[in-house]
Write a protein that holds these residues in place. Structure first.
Motif, PDB file in Angstrom:
ATOM      1  N   ASP A 380      -3.461   5.171   3.619  1.00  0.00           N
ATOM      2  CA  ASP A 380      -3.976   3.798   3.671  1.00  0.00           C
ATOM      3  C   ASP A 380      -2.871   2.809   4.027  1.00  0.00           C
ATOM      4  O   ASP A 380      -3.111   1.834   4.763  1.00  0.00           O
ATOM      5  CB  ASP A 380      -4.602   3.411   2.330  1.00  0.00           C
ATOM      6  N   LEU A 381      -1.654   3.045   3.513  1.00  0.00           N
ATOM      7  CA  LEU A 381      -0.528   2.171   3.852  1.00  0.00           C
ATOM      8  C   LEU A 381      -0.236   2.229   5.352  1.00  0.00           C
ATOM      9  O   LEU A 381      -0.073   1.183   6.003  1.00  0.00           O
ATOM     10  CB  LEU A 381       0.713   2.585   3.061  1.00  0.00           C
ATOM     11  N   LEU A 382      -0.175   3.438   5.912  1.00  0.00           N
ATOM     12  CA  LEU A 382       0.086   3.581   7.343  1.00  0.00           C
ATOM     13  C   LEU A 382      -1.029   2.938   8.168  1.00  0.00           C
ATOM     14  O   LEU A 382      -0.775   2.356   9.227  1.00  0.00           O
ATOM     15  CB  LEU A 382       0.225   5.060   7.712  1.00  0.00           C
ATOM     16  N   LYS A 383      -2.234   3.040   7.696  1.00  0.00           N
ATOM     17  CA  LYS A 383      -3.378   2.441   8.388  1.00  0.00           C
ATOM     18  C   LYS A 383      -3.242   0.911   8.439  1.00  0.00           C
ATOM     19  O   LYS A 383      -3.443   0.285   9.488  1.00  0.00           O
ATOM     20  CB  LYS A 383      -4.669   2.844   7.675  1.00  0.00           C
ATOM     21  N   LYS A 384      -2.873   0.315   7.308  1.00  0.00           N
ATOM     22  CA  LYS A 384      -2.716  -1.145   7.249  1.00  0.00           C
ATOM     23  C   LYS A 384      -1.534  -1.606   8.097  1.00  0.00           C
ATOM     24  O   LYS A 384      -1.630  -2.603   8.824  1.00  0.00           O
ATOM     25  CB  LYS A 384      -2.541  -1.591   5.796  1.00  0.00           C
ATOM     26  N   LEU A 385      -0.422  -0.882   7.995  1.00  0.00           N
ATOM     27  CA  LEU A 385       0.759  -1.247   8.785  1.00  0.00           C
ATOM     28  C   LEU A 385       0.493  -1.057  10.275  1.00  0.00           C
ATOM     29  O   LEU A 385       0.953  -1.843  11.102  1.00  0.00           O
ATOM     30  CB  LEU A 385       1.958  -0.418   8.349  1.00  0.00           C
ATOM     31  N   GLY A 386      -0.259  -0.023  10.629  1.00  0.00           N
ATOM     32  CA  GLY A 386      -0.613   0.206  12.029  1.00  0.00           C
ATOM     33  C   GLY A 386      -1.452  -0.920  12.595  1.00  0.00           C
ATOM     34  O   GLY A 386      -1.231  -1.360  13.735  1.00  0.00           O
ATOM     35  N   ALA A 387      -2.416  -1.397  11.811  1.00  0.00           N
ATOM     36  CA  ALA A 387      -3.253  -2.513  12.258  1.00  0.00           C
ATOM     37  C   ALA A 387      -2.419  -3.775  12.448  1.00  0.00           C
ATOM     38  O   ALA A 387      -2.611  -4.531  13.412  1.00  0.00           O
ATOM     39  CB  ALA A 387      -4.374  -2.759  11.248  1.00  0.00           C
ATOM     40  N   LEU A 388      -1.478  -4.018  11.511  1.00  0.00           N
ATOM     41  CA  LEU A 388      -0.610  -5.188  11.627  1.00  0.00           C
ATOM     42  C   LEU A 388       0.261  -5.089  12.874  1.00  0.00           C
ATOM     43  O   LEU A 388       0.417  -6.063  13.628  1.00  0.00           O
ATOM     44  CB  LEU A 388       0.258  -5.309  10.372  1.00  0.00           C
ATOM     45  N   LYS A 389       0.821  -3.917  13.111  1.00  0.00           N
ATOM     46  CA  LYS A 389       1.669  -3.695  14.289  1.00  0.00           C
ATOM     47  C   LYS A 389       0.870  -3.883  15.576  1.00  0.00           C
ATOM     48  O   LYS A 389       1.348  -4.499  16.538  1.00  0.00           O
ATOM     49  CB  LYS A 389       2.248  -2.276  14.231  1.00  0.00           C
ATOM     50  N   ASN A 390      -0.342  -3.354  15.614  1.00  0.00           N
ATOM     51  CA  ASN A 390      -1.185  -3.426  16.819  1.00  0.00           C
ATOM     52  C   ASN A 390      -1.625  -4.844  17.159  1.00  0.00           C
ATOM     53  O   ASN A 390      -1.761  -5.192  18.344  1.00  0.00           O
ATOM     54  CB  ASN A 390      -2.454  -2.585  16.651  1.00  0.00           C
ATOM     55  N   ASN A 391      -1.845  -5.661  16.123  1.00  0.00           N
ATOM     56  CA  ASN A 391      -2.567  -6.913  16.336  1.00  0.00           C
ATOM     57  C   ASN A 391      -1.775  -8.193  16.149  1.00  0.00           C
ATOM     58  O   ASN A 391      -2.249  -9.273  16.508  1.00  0.00           O
ATOM     59  CB  ASN A 391      -3.795  -6.957  15.402  1.00  0.00           C
ATOM     60  N   ASN A 392      -0.567  -8.106  15.590  1.00  0.00           N
ATOM     61  CA  ASN A 392       0.213  -9.315  15.346  1.00  0.00           C
ATOM     62  C   ASN A 392       1.408  -9.347  16.301  1.00  0.00           C
ATOM     63  O   ASN A 392       2.295  -8.502  16.219  1.00  0.00           O
ATOM     64  CB  ASN A 392       0.680  -9.354  13.891  1.00  0.00           C
ATOM     65  N   SER A 448       3.039 -19.355   2.656  1.00  0.00           N
ATOM     66  CA  SER A 448       2.757 -18.101   3.347  1.00  0.00           C
ATOM     67  C   SER A 448       1.648 -17.360   2.625  1.00  0.00           C
ATOM     68  O   SER A 448       1.309 -17.690   1.484  1.00  0.00           O
ATOM     69  CB  SER A 448       4.005 -17.219   3.403  1.00  0.00           C
ATOM     70  N   VAL A 449       1.120 -16.331   3.279  1.00  0.00           N
ATOM     71  CA  VAL A 449       0.092 -15.485   2.663  1.00  0.00           C
ATOM     72  C   VAL A 449       0.619 -14.054   2.608  1.00  0.00           C
ATOM     73  O   VAL A 449       1.050 -13.513   3.636  1.00  0.00           O
ATOM     74  CB  VAL A 449      -1.228 -15.534   3.464  1.00  0.00           C
ATOM     75  N   GLU A 450       0.579 -13.449   1.428  1.00  0.00           N
ATOM     76  CA  GLU A 450       1.037 -12.066   1.288  1.00  0.00           C
ATOM     77  C   GLU A 450       0.032 -11.129   1.960  1.00  0.00           C
ATOM     78  O   GLU A 450      -1.175 -11.219   1.721  1.00  0.00           O
ATOM     79  CB  GLU A 450       1.208 -11.704  -0.188  1.00  0.00           C
ATOM     80  N   PHE A 451       0.523 -10.248   2.805  1.00  0.00           N
ATOM     81  CA  PHE A 451      -0.322  -9.417   3.660  1.00  0.00           C
ATOM     82  C   PHE A 451      -1.274  -8.514   2.880  1.00  0.00           C
ATOM     83  O   PHE A 451      -2.457  -8.401   3.212  1.00  0.00           O
ATOM     84  CB  PHE A 451       0.568  -8.571   4.583  1.00  0.00           C
ATOM     85  N   TYR A 475       4.809 -11.237   4.423  1.00  0.00           N
ATOM     86  CA  TYR A 475       4.110 -12.514   4.459  1.00  0.00           C
ATOM     87  C   TYR A 475       3.739 -12.852   5.905  1.00  0.00           C
ATOM     88  O   TYR A 475       4.548 -12.684   6.825  1.00  0.00           O
ATOM     89  CB  TYR A 475       4.976 -13.628   3.869  1.00  0.00           C
ATOM     90  N   ILE A 476       2.522 -13.328   6.089  1.00  0.00           N
ATOM     91  CA  ILE A 476       2.049 -13.709   7.418  1.00  0.00           C
ATOM     92  C   ILE A 476       1.660 -15.173   7.435  1.00  0.00           C
ATOM     93  O   ILE A 476       1.375 -15.776   6.404  1.00  0.00           O
ATOM     94  CB  ILE A 476       0.868 -12.828   7.874  1.00  0.00           C
TER      95      ILE A 476
END
Length: 477
Positions: A380-392, A448-451, A475-476
């Protein structure tokens, strides 16, 4: 007259349609072809190293292909397949310095499958994995899922039963007696220990031509998207530059060098290994270095690398897992913070087969093994980090990477804090890379907002912040 008018109108419409460029029509059920890999794709990509032998109980292309949609869940945009070619029978490695031919027990001998990096034929498929048709289906399925495929290539040496051994012995390095030799360490004059392979001679121009021809074969016939080059630092740079020029005449490709050598990135390769960062992570995790070592690394890279050079960031891979230890061994209870760091820092993060399932054992290298397949918190951590990497865009790490700004803290040897920013998007990473719970101030102001929690936080330079040992925040804005 009315009929004549209708005929003229129809004829005019037909001529008009013929004169306009025709748009390619995608039939119902078909998926449009994936566009060639581009610099834009590299900005937000996650790369996945696939160990086909160990990925499933079957160890086949087909079983791996079934899970390609799972890799898409993780934000993977590039699959790197470990060598797909057949493995030499002659001098096939078993265990230690032992060859399979030295094992008398026939059944015991069968379990040793040899090293992927002892190739007997560059234009053939390892029958362990399936057929060329199976490989073709894997590439097509990846492309359908918006994922590119690169193949691990072994340009420095071949196995001892490669056809060139007998047909072209001059393609190989030879000793004073005219005997073909295995690769030699130039610093010591002794063997590297890769005794299951024969060293290729890059002074031979005909060998270079044959190698390039074999590289072109897989791009032309199976539409692969590039190569990962094994021990790239042992092969002349000018060979790679020539080879890549030839390959790019076919289609745009992506090239990864198993090296940390900036001149390889000038013309031939897009990305190389971030070996130094990897070693720094291990040393920080074991208390041998602190955050200042990472800061020095970032500063040094800025002076050595060009703006469009890409680092592959990793905490494990096939060599590290099998020979140097699992994440549990090397960074117990600390892998999450270093995982987040390889996604947040400049470059492209790597996932190795089994890492997503929290692999906790060393995969066997010369015989069959397998990875776990149960999704958990780390998946789940890799999934969330992957989405952040892909989209931000603030995490763009390719040839037009987002900025990296170190944020000063009251304890810069233990607290790593930095921001990345691009196209109006901003991400901040704060981590406690020590064994102690810490309080510290931060040279940061604003909201800021914690991811992970979506909690709003107001920062000021006077505010005291706290982080537990090996904890981190993203933070995003």
């Amino acid at each position: 007259m009315k009929k004549l008018l209708i005929i003229l109108i129809a004829l005019t419409a037909f001529i008009s349609c013929k004169s306009e460029p025709q748009k390619e029509q995608v039939k119902k059920g078909e998926i449009a072809a994936l566009k060639p890999i581009s610099d834009e794709v590299l900005e937000s990509a996650v790369i996945y190293e696939a160990n086909i032998r160990q990925y499933s109980p079957e160890g086949t292309f087909n079983k791996f292909t079934e899970d390609i949609p799972v890799l898409k869940e993780l934000g993977v945009k590039i699959i790197w397949l470990m060598p797909i070619n057949p493995i030499s029978e002659i001098k096939r490695k078993a265990t230690g310095d032992l060859f399979t031919s030295e094992i008398e027990d026939v059944e015991l001998r069968k379990k040793y499958l040899g090293s992927y990096y002892s190739v007997s034929d560059y234009k053939a498929i390892n029958p362990e994995f399936g057929t060329k048709e199976d490989f073709d289906n894997l590439v097509k399925e990846a492309h359908k899922n918006g994922i590119y495929v690169i193949v691990d290539w072994v340009p420095n040496h071949t196995g001892w039963d490669h056809p060139w051994i007998t047909a072209h012995p001059d393609f190989y390095t030879q000793n004073e007696k005219g005997e073909i030799i295995d690769p030699i360490n130039p610093d010591t004059g002794e063997s590297w220990g890769w005794t299951d392979t024969a060293d290729l001679n890059y002074d031979n121009k005909e060998m270079r031509k044959e190698m390039i021809s074999d590289l072109k074969y897989w791009v032309e016939n199976y539409n692969i998207d590039g190569y990962r080059m094994d021990v790239a630092h042992k092969v002349p740079v000018d060979f790679f530059e020539t080879a890549v020029d030839e390959l790019k005449k076919i289609k745009p490709i992506f090239m990864l060098a198993e090296a940390e050598q900036p001149d390889l990135l000038h013309k031939a390769f897009d990305m190389h290994y971030g070996w130094e960062a990897h070693h720094i992570f291990n040393e920080i995790a074991n208390g041998k270095k602190d955050v200042s070592a990472f800061d020095e690394y970032v500063t040094r890279n800025d002076s050595i690398l060009e703006k469009d050079d890409i680092n592959m960031n990793f905490i494990t891979n096939h060599d590290e897992n099998s020979w140097n230890g699992t994440l549990l061994e090397r960074m117990p209870n600390k892998k999450e913070v270093f995982t987040a760091l390889i996604y947040l820092m400049k470059g492209m993060p790597l996932i190795y087969s089994g890492q997503e399932y929290d692999l906790s054992h060393r995969l066997k290298f010369f015989e069959k093994d397998e990875i776990p397949k149960e999704k958990g918190a780390y998946f789940d951590l890799l999934k969330k980090l992957g989405a952040l990497k892909n989209n931000n865009t603030a995490l763009n790490g390719g040839k037009n990477a987002a900025s990296y700004i170190r944020i000063q803290t009251s304890d810069d040897k233990s607290i790593l804090a930095f921001s990345r920013e691009k196209n109006g998007q901003k991400v901040t990473f704060i981590a406690n890379l020590s064994n102690k719970n810490l309080e510290f101030t931060l040279d940061k102001i604003g909201e800021s907002v914690e991811f992970f929690t979506n909690e709003k936080v107001n920062f000021s330079k006077e505010k005291m912040n706290t982080l537990k040992a090996w904890d981190y925040k993203i933070y995003i804005y």
